[in-house]
Design a protein around this motif. Sequence first.
Motif, mmCIF file in Angstrom:
data_model
loop_
_atom_site.group_PDB
_atom_site.id
_atom_site.type_symbol
_atom_site.label_atom_id
_atom_site.label_comp_id
_atom_site.label_asym_id
_atom_site.label_seq_id
_atom_site.Cartn_x
_atom_site.Cartn_y
_atom_site.Cartn_z
ATOM 1 N N ALA A 111 -10.737 -47.622 7.061
ATOM 2 C CA ALA A 111 -11.814 -47.035 7.864
ATOM 3 C C ALA A 111 -11.927 -45.531 7.639
ATOM 4 O O ALA A 111 -13.036 -44.988 7.587
ATOM 5 C CB ALA A 111 -11.592 -47.337 9.342
ATOM 6 N N GLU A 112 -10.805 -44.863 7.491
ATOM 7 C CA GLU A 112 -10.830 -43.413 7.241
ATOM 8 C C GLU A 112 -11.537 -43.109 5.922
ATOM 9 O O GLU A 112 -12.349 -42.180 5.837
ATOM 10 C CB GLU A 112 -9.405 -42.863 7.225
ATOM 11 N N ALA A 113 -11.255 -43.894 4.889
ATOM 12 C CA ALA A 113 -11.908 -43.680 3.592
ATOM 13 C C ALA A 113 -13.411 -43.944 3.692
ATOM 14 O O ALA A 113 -14.225 -43.178 3.165
ATOM 15 C CB ALA A 113 -11.279 -44.583 2.527
ATOM 16 N N LEU A 114 -13.793 -44.999 4.388
ATOM 17 C CA LEU A 114 -15.210 -45.303 4.569
ATOM 18 C C LEU A 114 -15.905 -44.234 5.413
ATOM 19 O O LEU A 114 -17.044 -43.849 5.134
ATOM 20 C CB LEU A 114 -15.373 -46.683 5.215
ATOM 21 N N PHE A 119 -19.685 -40.080 6.511
ATOM 22 C CA PHE A 119 -19.978 -38.933 7.370
ATOM 23 C C PHE A 119 -19.716 -37.587 6.713
ATOM 24 O O PHE A 119 -20.087 -36.560 7.257
ATOM 25 C CB PHE A 119 -19.186 -39.031 8.675
ATOM 26 N N ASP A 120 -19.017 -37.571 5.577
ATOM 27 C CA ASP A 120 -18.718 -36.337 4.865
ATOM 28 C C ASP A 120 -18.075 -35.289 5.777
ATOM 29 O O ASP A 120 -18.515 -34.141 5.849
ATOM 30 C CB ASP A 120 -19.973 -35.771 4.196
ATOM 31 N N GLU A 121 -17.052 -35.711 6.490
ATOM 32 C CA GLU A 121 -16.295 -34.826 7.382
ATOM 33 C C GLU A 121 -14.921 -34.559 6.772
ATOM 34 O O GLU A 121 -14.402 -35.368 6.011
ATOM 35 C CB GLU A 121 -16.122 -35.465 8.762
ATOM 36 N N ASP A 122 -14.331 -33.444 7.144
ATOM 37 C CA ASP A 122 -12.982 -33.114 6.674
ATOM 38 C C ASP A 122 -11.890 -33.663 7.589
ATOM 39 O O ASP A 122 -10.765 -33.890 7.149
ATOM 40 C CB ASP A 122 -12.819 -31.600 6.556
ATOM 41 N N TYR A 123 -12.231 -33.857 8.862
ATOM 42 C CA TYR A 123 -11.239 -34.304 9.845
ATOM 43 C C TYR A 123 -11.803 -35.457 10.665
ATOM 44 O O TYR A 123 -13.000 -35.558 10.888
ATOM 45 C CB TYR A 123 -10.859 -33.168 10.802
ATOM 46 N N LEU A 156 -5.593 -36.369 18.715
ATOM 47 C CA LEU A 156 -4.878 -36.394 17.445
ATOM 48 C C LEU A 156 -5.882 -36.166 16.323
ATOM 49 O O LEU A 156 -7.037 -36.584 16.412
ATOM 50 C CB LEU A 156 -4.165 -37.729 17.262
ATOM 51 N N ARG A 157 -5.429 -35.518 15.253
ATOM 52 C CA ARG A 157 -6.330 -35.185 14.147
ATOM 53 C C ARG A 157 -5.702 -35.567 12.813
ATOM 54 O O ARG A 157 -4.503 -35.419 12.608
ATOM 55 C CB ARG A 157 -6.623 -33.685 14.152
ATOM 56 N N LEU A 158 -6.558 -36.026 11.905
ATOM 57 C CA LEU A 158 -6.145 -36.363 10.551
ATOM 58 C C LEU A 158 -7.045 -35.628 9.573
ATOM 59 O O LEU A 158 -8.269 -35.630 9.723
ATOM 60 C CB LEU A 158 -6.269 -37.868 10.302
ATOM 61 N N ASP A 159 -6.435 -35.018 8.577
ATOM 62 C CA ASP A 159 -7.177 -34.369 7.491
ATOM 63 C C ASP A 159 -7.602 -35.463 6.510
ATOM 64 O O ASP A 159 -6.760 -36.083 5.861
ATOM 65 C CB ASP A 159 -6.279 -33.336 6.811
ATOM 66 N N LEU A 160 -8.902 -35.699 6.403
ATOM 67 C CA LEU A 160 -9.410 -36.758 5.530
ATOM 68 C C LEU A 160 -9.329 -36.407 4.054
ATOM 69 O O LEU A 160 -9.573 -37.259 3.197
ATOM 70 C CB LEU A 160 -10.852 -37.100 5.904
ATOM 71 N N ASN A 161 -8.958 -35.182 3.745
ATOM 72 C CA ASN A 161 -8.844 -34.763 2.343
ATOM 73 C C ASN A 161 -7.418 -34.898 1.811
ATOM 74 O O ASN A 161 -7.161 -34.592 0.654
ATOM 75 C CB ASN A 161 -9.322 -33.317 2.183
#
Length: 166
Positions: A111-114, A119-123, A156-161
Amino acid sequence: MIVDAMHELQIALRPACVDDAQLLFDWVNEPSSLAGKLRTNEAIDWATHVAWFESRCDSEDCQIWLAELAPDSNLVGQVRAERFNDRLEIDIFVSRESRSMGIAGEILRQAEALAKERFDEDYIFACVRHGNLASQRLFLGVGYTVFGEYTDHDLLRLDLNRSHVD
């Protein structure tokens, strides 16, 4: 892919559609689901659910995916990414029957990859109610970090990069 002692479990996500409304209604009203919710803690009536679901399906700011378990395409959970309060948030539910299978991390990862692509978000952020230890362990275990602490929940936060380590 999750490797079980007996066989390989393959998870695939697909976008939710109108035909999924009843299943999602049943899942959201499970006591274990309501107990972990931050914004809702009472059973939701059908009309409210349908209005909510249709609005999310029509929104450019939301995507709901259902998790299917191969080879039979059994539905085992759902995950939603939605822009909320100027940030992208993620929410996950794994069916009661599927919780001991160790699939939640894989559902989140897909889901994070999709979500990154859509959405082209960083987090991406998760709001986890205090006392929801299973969700806290899940999100922290897949790389989320505590970004904020509030009276009733942690943000909680995750860096999608970041790179995934498999």
